[in-house]
Design an enzyme around this catalytic site. Sequence first.
Site, PDB file in Angstrom:
ATOM      1  N   ILE A 133       0.851  -1.197   0.000  1.00  0.00           N
ATOM      2  CA  ILE A 133       0.000   0.000   0.000  1.00  0.00           C
ATOM      3  C   ILE A 133       0.884   1.242   0.000  1.00  0.00           C
ATOM      4  O   ILE A 133       1.732   1.419   0.883  1.00  0.00           O
ATOM      5  CB  ILE A 133      -0.932   0.015   1.234  1.00  0.00           C
ATOM      6  CG1 ILE A 133      -1.778  -1.282   1.302  1.00  0.00           C
ATOM      7  CG2 ILE A 133      -1.821   1.258   1.203  1.00  0.00           C
ATOM      8  CD1 ILE A 133      -2.691  -1.513   0.116  1.00  0.00           C
ATOM      9  N   LYS A 134       0.650   2.087  -0.998  1.00  0.00           N
ATOM     10  CA  LYS A 134       1.463   3.305  -1.121  1.00  0.00           C
ATOM     11  C   LYS A 134       0.667   4.475  -0.563  1.00  0.00           C
ATOM     12  O   LYS A 134      -0.464   4.744  -0.990  1.00  0.00           O
ATOM     13  CB  LYS A 134       1.795   3.524  -2.600  1.00  0.00           C
ATOM     14  CG  LYS A 134       3.018   4.357  -2.862  1.00  0.00           C
ATOM     15  CD  LYS A 134       3.329   4.317  -4.362  1.00  0.00           C
ATOM     16  CE  LYS A 134       4.530   5.136  -4.719  1.00  0.00           C
ATOM     17  NZ  LYS A 134       4.648   5.298  -6.175  1.00  0.00           N
ATOM     18  N   LEU A 135       1.288   5.151   0.407  1.00  0.00           N
ATOM     19  CA  LEU A 135       0.614   6.243   1.106  1.00  0.00           C
ATOM     20  C   LEU A 135       1.454   7.518   1.007  1.00  0.00           C
ATOM     21  O   LEU A 135       2.683   7.450   1.072  1.00  0.00           O
ATOM     22  CB  LEU A 135       0.483   5.891   2.600  1.00  0.00           C
ATOM     23  CG  LEU A 135      -0.323   4.647   2.956  1.00  0.00           C
ATOM     24  CD1 LEU A 135      -0.105   4.292   4.429  1.00  0.00           C
ATOM     25  CD2 LEU A 135      -1.805   4.873   2.682  1.00  0.00           C
TER      26      LEU A 135
END
Length: 217
Positions: free
Chosen positions: A82-84
């Site tokens: 997951i890229k945040l």
Amino acid sequence: MKFFVDTADTAEIASLAATGLLDGVTTNPSLIAKSGRKFLEVIAEIAGLTDGPVSAEVVATTTDAMLREADVLRKIGDNICIKLPLTMDGLTACKKLSDDGVMVNVTLCFSANQALLAAKAGASFISPFVGRLDDIGFDGMTLIEDIKMIYDNYAFDTEILVASVRHPIHVLQAAKLGADVATMPAAVIRALAHHPLTDKGLAMFMADWAKTGQSIL
Ligand code: E4P
């Protein structure tokens, strides 16, 4: 050093995966838009092309909404990361996801203090954007050097994923500094293999071999 390709072009990813040199994939909303394809569909296809981490970026800006989007994305495959974004909301979501054992890539990092926060939030990867810093007259590689020193000082597990890589010199400098990963356009990965003296030498060997009239097979 791991090599990730920074693209949502599945043909390009498949072709690089076939070399055995590809360790993962990063995408972002701009790359998804460029692909012209549906986000969830293209991420699922990419996740099937590599066993390595596939970064899929949330587009929400509040922690709760980021976590809801992350729930959808992580169901796509075990290798989804997951890229945040590196905001307080993003860091809060990072801490919650990391505590749940989810792989997180914190993106849009432009300072060593931001990288320190991402490590404290348990990020699996921090993505400092070297090219965009160079573009505005800052030295992107100094940031990598600073992050490396800080992470080593405290033995953080967060991997330094050098992003916004524009050319082979960025890769060389990142490798010399001991960065864990570089994510780059496919053209940069291919450019790493190229040297004019290799081409010239090979042409010479082929010409001389032809003169022998022999074959190996
Ligand atoms: C990284 O994860 C980003 O997608 C990417 O490296 C940004 O690169 P750019 O600055 O060339 O857009």
